[in-house]
Design a protein around this motif. Structure first.
Motif: not given
Length: 95
Positions: A42, A46, A55
């Motif tokens: 994460d 980001s 991801l």
């Protein structure tokens, strides 16, 4: 004001991730690897323009290497396995 607040939050997350990496570098992989990978990916993804793709591949690499480099890009030398994973075209697999 919102930009400054967001930048402060991101910087705090990056610092916490770096501190976590330094404290866990010489330890066994975490027992809950999926939570470890999700949290670190994460942060890593980001700022990615294609966050879902970032991801996905970060998760794959983290699961194989038990490591995600700190920050949103670069720093791959801190996680050689992550750095050295390649796709079928010979390019880096991990974001």
């Amino acid at each position: 004001m919102k930009l400054l607040t967001m930048a402060t939050v991101l910087l705090t997350l990056l610092l916490l991730t770096t501190m976590l990496e330094m404290t866990t570098a010489d330890q066994d992989p975490p027992s809950d690897l999926s939570a470890f990978c999700k949290g670190n990916c994460d942060v890593r993804c980001s700022l990615a323009s294609r966050k879902d793709r970032c991801l996905k591949y970060c998760g794959i690499c983290c699961t194989k290497c038990n490591c995600v480099p700190p920050g949103t890009s670069g720093n791959k030398d801190e996680c050689p396995c992550y750095r050295d994973l390649k796709n079928s075209k010979g390019e880096s697999k991990c974001p």
